[in-house]
Design a protein around this motif. Structure first.
Motif, PDB file in Angstrom:
ATOM      1  N   LEU A  88     -13.658 -23.256  -6.563  1.00 28.57           N
ATOM      2  CA  LEU A  88     -14.350 -24.643  -6.157  1.00 28.57           C
ATOM      3  C   LEU A  88     -15.858 -24.471  -5.530  1.00 28.57           C
ATOM      4  CD1 LEU A  88     -11.263 -26.125  -4.434  1.00 28.57           C
ATOM      5  CD2 LEU A  88     -11.812 -26.257  -6.818  1.00 28.57           C
ATOM      6  N   ALA A  89     -16.761 -25.231  -5.814  1.00 31.34           N
ATOM      7  CA  ALA A  89     -18.074 -25.101  -5.260  1.00 31.34           C
ATOM      8  C   ALA A  89     -18.584 -26.211  -4.904  1.00 31.34           C
ATOM      9  CB  ALA A  89     -19.181 -24.547  -6.340  1.00 31.34           C
ATOM     10  N   HIS A  90     -19.245 -26.462  -3.600  1.00 30.97           N
ATOM     11  CA  HIS A  90     -19.850 -27.515  -2.858  1.00 30.97           C
ATOM     12  C   HIS A  90     -21.055 -27.760  -3.359  1.00 30.97           C
ATOM     13  CE1 HIS A  90     -21.807 -30.153   0.019  1.00 30.97           C
ATOM     14  NE2 HIS A  90     -20.280 -30.347   0.493  1.00 30.97           N
ATOM     15  N   ASN A  91     -21.350 -29.226  -3.532  1.00 36.81           N
ATOM     16  CA  ASN A  91     -22.765 -29.645  -4.210  1.00 36.81           C
ATOM     17  C   ASN A  91     -23.906 -28.828  -3.483  1.00 36.81           C
ATOM     18  OD1 ASN A  91     -21.653 -31.760  -5.762  1.00 36.81           O
ATOM     19  ND2 ASN A  91     -21.357 -32.795  -3.958  1.00 36.81           N
ATOM     20  N   TYR A  92     -23.626 -28.164  -2.414  1.00 37.13           N
ATOM     21  CA  TYR A  92     -25.024 -27.506  -1.854  1.00 37.13           C
ATOM     22  C   TYR A  92     -25.000 -26.190  -2.183  1.00 37.13           C
ATOM     23  CZ  TYR A  92     -25.188 -31.685   1.216  1.00 37.13           C
ATOM     24  OH  TYR A  92     -25.181 -33.164   1.493  1.00 37.13           O
ATOM     25  N   GLN A  93     -24.145 -25.505  -2.974  1.00 37.41           N
ATOM     26  CA  GLN A  93     -24.148 -24.212  -3.429  1.00 37.41           C
ATOM     27  C   GLN A  93     -25.444 -23.893  -4.510  1.00 37.41           C
ATOM     28  OE1 GLN A  93     -21.710 -21.348  -2.436  1.00 37.41           O
ATOM     29  NE2 GLN A  93     -21.969 -22.841  -0.699  1.00 37.41           N
ATOM     30  N   ILE A  94     -25.598 -22.595  -4.363  1.00 40.67           N
ATOM     31  CA  ILE A  94     -27.093 -22.189  -5.441  1.00 40.67           C
ATOM     32  C   ILE A  94     -26.178 -22.687  -6.781  1.00 40.67           C
ATOM     33  CG2 ILE A  94     -27.790 -20.437  -3.685  1.00 40.67           C
ATOM     34  CD1 ILE A  94     -26.304 -18.077  -5.632  1.00 40.67           C
ATOM     35  N   GLY A  95     -27.127 -22.586  -7.814  1.00 38.51           N
ATOM     36  CA  GLY A  95     -27.011 -23.313  -8.995  1.00 38.51           C
ATOM     37  C   GLY A  95     -25.954 -22.289  -9.828  1.00 38.51           C
ATOM     38  N   GLY A 134     -18.267 -22.479  -0.269  1.00 39.12           N
ATOM     39  CA  GLY A 134     -18.837 -23.371   0.804  1.00 39.12           C
ATOM     40  C   GLY A 134     -18.899 -22.609   2.163  1.00 39.12           C
ATOM     41  N   VAL A 135     -18.703 -23.630   3.130  1.00 35.25           N
ATOM     42  CA  VAL A 135     -18.572 -22.953   4.518  1.00 35.25           C
ATOM     43  C   VAL A 135     -17.074 -23.088   5.052  1.00 35.25           C
ATOM     44  CG1 VAL A 135     -20.911 -23.599   5.115  1.00 35.25           C
ATOM     45  CG2 VAL A 135     -19.158 -25.254   5.520  1.00 35.25           C
ATOM     46  N   LYS A 136     -16.711 -22.360   6.244  1.00 34.39           N
ATOM     47  CA  LYS A 136     -15.401 -22.162   6.760  1.00 34.39           C
ATOM     48  C   LYS A 136     -14.696 -23.171   6.948  1.00 34.39           C
ATOM     49  CE  LYS A 136     -12.773 -19.528  10.039  1.00 34.39           C
ATOM     50  NZ  LYS A 136     -12.868 -18.798  11.206  1.00 34.39           N
ATOM     51  N   PHE A 137     -15.061 -24.593   7.357  1.00 37.57           N
ATOM     52  CA  PHE A 137     -14.306 -25.654   7.617  1.00 37.57           C
ATOM     53  C   PHE A 137     -13.807 -26.176   6.268  1.00 37.57           C
ATOM     54  CE2 PHE A 137     -18.283 -28.141   6.880  1.00 37.57           C
ATOM     55  CZ  PHE A 137     -17.674 -29.355   6.371  1.00 37.57           C
ATOM     56  N   MET A 138     -14.740 -25.938   5.330  1.00 39.74           N
ATOM     57  CA  MET A 138     -14.137 -26.739   3.979  1.00 39.74           C
ATOM     58  C   MET A 138     -12.990 -25.948   3.441  1.00 39.74           C
ATOM     59  SD  MET A 138     -17.835 -27.057   2.256  1.00 39.74           S
ATOM     60  CE  MET A 138     -19.384 -28.059   2.971  1.00 39.74           C
ATOM     61  N   ALA A 139     -13.125 -24.548   3.503  1.00 38.55           N
ATOM     62  CA  ALA A 139     -11.877 -23.854   3.137  1.00 38.55           C
ATOM     63  C   ALA A 139     -10.698 -24.174   3.901  1.00 38.55           C
ATOM     64  CB  ALA A 139     -12.425 -22.233   2.986  1.00 38.55           C
ATOM     65  N   GLU A 140     -11.027 -24.317   5.150  1.00 42.68           N
ATOM     66  CA  GLU A 140      -9.938 -24.580   6.154  1.00 42.68           C
ATOM     67  C   GLU A 140      -8.881 -25.895   5.936  1.00 42.68           C
ATOM     68  OE1 GLU A 140     -10.789 -22.797  10.486  1.00 42.68           O
ATOM     69  OE2 GLU A 140     -11.229 -25.109  10.007  1.00 42.68           O
ATOM     70  N   SER A 141      -9.923 -27.097   5.232  1.00 40.01           N
ATOM     71  CA  SER A 141      -9.320 -28.157   4.916  1.00 40.01           C
ATOM     72  C   SER A 141      -8.510 -28.105   3.711  1.00 40.01           C
ATOM     73  CB  SER A 141     -10.485 -29.013   4.518  1.00 40.01           C
ATOM     74  OG  SER A 141     -11.327 -29.660   5.883  1.00 40.01           O
ATOM     75  N   GLY A 175     -13.349 -33.969  -1.153  1.00 43.78           N
ATOM     76  CA  GLY A 175     -12.929 -34.055  -2.579  1.00 43.78           C
ATOM     77  C   GLY A 175     -12.562 -32.890  -3.241  1.00 43.78           C
ATOM     78  N   LEU A 176     -12.978 -31.685  -2.897  1.00 46.34           N
ATOM     79  CA  LEU A 176     -12.883 -30.363  -3.439  1.00 46.34           C
ATOM     80  C   LEU A 176     -11.452 -29.966  -2.832  1.00 46.34           C
ATOM     81  CD1 LEU A 176     -16.145 -28.505  -3.371  1.00 46.34           C
ATOM     82  CD2 LEU A 176     -14.839 -29.316  -5.135  1.00 46.34           C
ATOM     83  N   SER A 177     -11.402 -30.239  -1.605  1.00 47.67           N
ATOM     84  CA  SER A 177      -9.994 -30.014  -0.958  1.00 47.67           C
ATOM     85  C   SER A 177      -8.775 -30.865  -1.843  1.00 47.67           C
ATOM     86  CB  SER A 177     -10.012 -30.221   0.558  1.00 47.67           C
ATOM     87  OG  SER A 177     -10.892 -29.390   1.171  1.00 47.67           O
ATOM     88  N   ARG A 178      -9.095 -31.897  -1.800  1.00 47.25           N
ATOM     89  CA  ARG A 178      -8.026 -32.719  -2.566  1.00 47.25           C
ATOM     90  C   ARG A 178      -7.699 -32.292  -3.857  1.00 47.25           C
ATOM     91  NH1 ARG A 178      -8.807 -39.293  -1.865  1.00 47.25           N
ATOM     92  NH2 ARG A 178      -6.737 -39.149  -2.693  1.00 47.25           N
ATOM     93  N   LYS A 179      -8.974 -32.033  -4.615  1.00 46.05           N
ATOM     94  CA  LYS A 179      -8.859 -31.311  -5.861  1.00 46.05           C
ATOM     95  C   LYS A 179      -7.837 -29.985  -6.076  1.00 46.05           C
ATOM     96  CE  LYS A 179     -10.870 -32.575  -8.903  1.00 46.05           C
ATOM     97  NZ  LYS A 179     -10.343 -33.734 -10.196  1.00 46.05           N
TER      98      LYS A 179
END
Length: 301
Positions: A21-28, A59-66, A42-46
């Motif tokens: 899973l990659a957040h929209n703000y990650q490098i290309g 992404g960043v840590k809080f996203m992985a936590e979610s 949205g990624l956490s739900r996916k």
């Protein structure tokens, strides 16, 4: 080297039954190797919907936590363990408990850009796209909004409820200056400006449209304009260009770059899959309470 790394990542994904899973703000290059690209929740739900055993969260840590909160049975990996979020770090459990004592009747609405421990101390969570709807849905007239003051002010201006706002902010979005917006408008008078509500109120008021990253993508897809100015982290431009090759997109400000979002690269994704690190773990007593706050958010229609 790049192709070899990508092929090896694909092999390991199969071996591990993993999803990237990659957040929209990650490098290309990271977005391009991902199975899904999107916003944090949205990624956490996916992740929760997939049958993968391993989730590699770029992404960043809080996203992985979610993702771990919603999928406790799965292994969640964060390729860059130092990828934190300054906004999420601007509120801690002790500080939130003190604020709750000052306003015992307030419902705590916490933005998903927060740690699992802070979510566990909250009544309900929200995203940037549903913050107003969540605030309107909770009982009582007093809300403690944590931790983003810009999103909090955006909501406060649009509700009759009393919104007590935590003094936190996204260091990336908060850097945008209203003077920059005026200069861009003068240079591109026909190009609409769409911004994220994490931007300062003075910037939000000058924009043509305000929305979450998912909302910005939708707006740009549906807009008849052939040139659009985008006021969020510059990583979103990569996806906008891929999805809308007939349009031109420009970042509102050169300041809109998040160093933490740029720490992850293909080599780190590969290493994460090879060594199965860094694993995200959340104590069950915190996870279940944080899950309840997220679940309540999902029940808001």
């Amino acid at each position: 080297m790049g192709k070899e790394v990508i092929e090896r990542i694909k092999e390991l994904k199969k071996e591990r039954n993993a999803v990237i899973l990659a957040h929209n703000y990650q490098i290309g290059e990271v977005q391009d190797v991902a199975d899904f690209v999107g916003d944090s929740f949205g990624l956490s739900r996916k992740a929760a919907e997939t049958d993968a055993d391993v989730i590699v969260f770029c992404g960043v840590k809080f996203m992985a936590e979610s993702a771990k909160i919603l999928s406790p049975e799965k292994t969640v990996l964060l390729p860059e363990k130092e990828a934190g979020c300054p906004l999420a770090s601007m509120v801690d459990v002790d500080g939130l408990k003190e604020m709750k004592k000052k306003y015992p009747g307030a419902t705590v609405v916490t933005y998903v850009n927060s740690t699992a421990a802070v979510k566990a101390e909250s009544d309900i969570c929200c995203t940037s796209s549903n913050a107003l709807k969540v605030v309107e849905s909770v009982p009582g007239n007093q809300v403690l909004f944590v931790p983003d003051k810009n999103l909090g002010q955006y909501v406060a201006r649009r509700t009759s409820k009393e919104v007590i706002i935590w003094d936190g902010y996204c260091t990336t979005h908060h850097r945008v200056d209203p003077e920059e917006v005026k200069e861009v408008k003068a240079a591109h008078p026909d190009a609409p400006i769409v911004v994220h509500p994490e931007c300062p109120p003075e910037v939000v008021e000058l924009a043509d449209h305000v929305d979450s990253t998912a909302g910005i993508l939708k707006y740009c897809r549906e807009s008849e304009a052939d040139t659009i100015i985008v006021g969020t982290e510059q990583g979103l431009i990569h996806r906008l260009n891929k999805e809308n090759p007939d349009k031109k997109f420009f970042v509102l400000s050169p300041k809109l770059i998040c160093p933490n979002m740029k720490k992850t690269n293909l080599d780190k994704v590969l290493k994460s899959l090879e060594k199965m690190e860094t694993r995200v773990e959340i104590p069950e007593n915190i996870r279940t309470r944080a899950y309840n706050a997220l679940k309540k958010m999902l029940e808001v229609k």
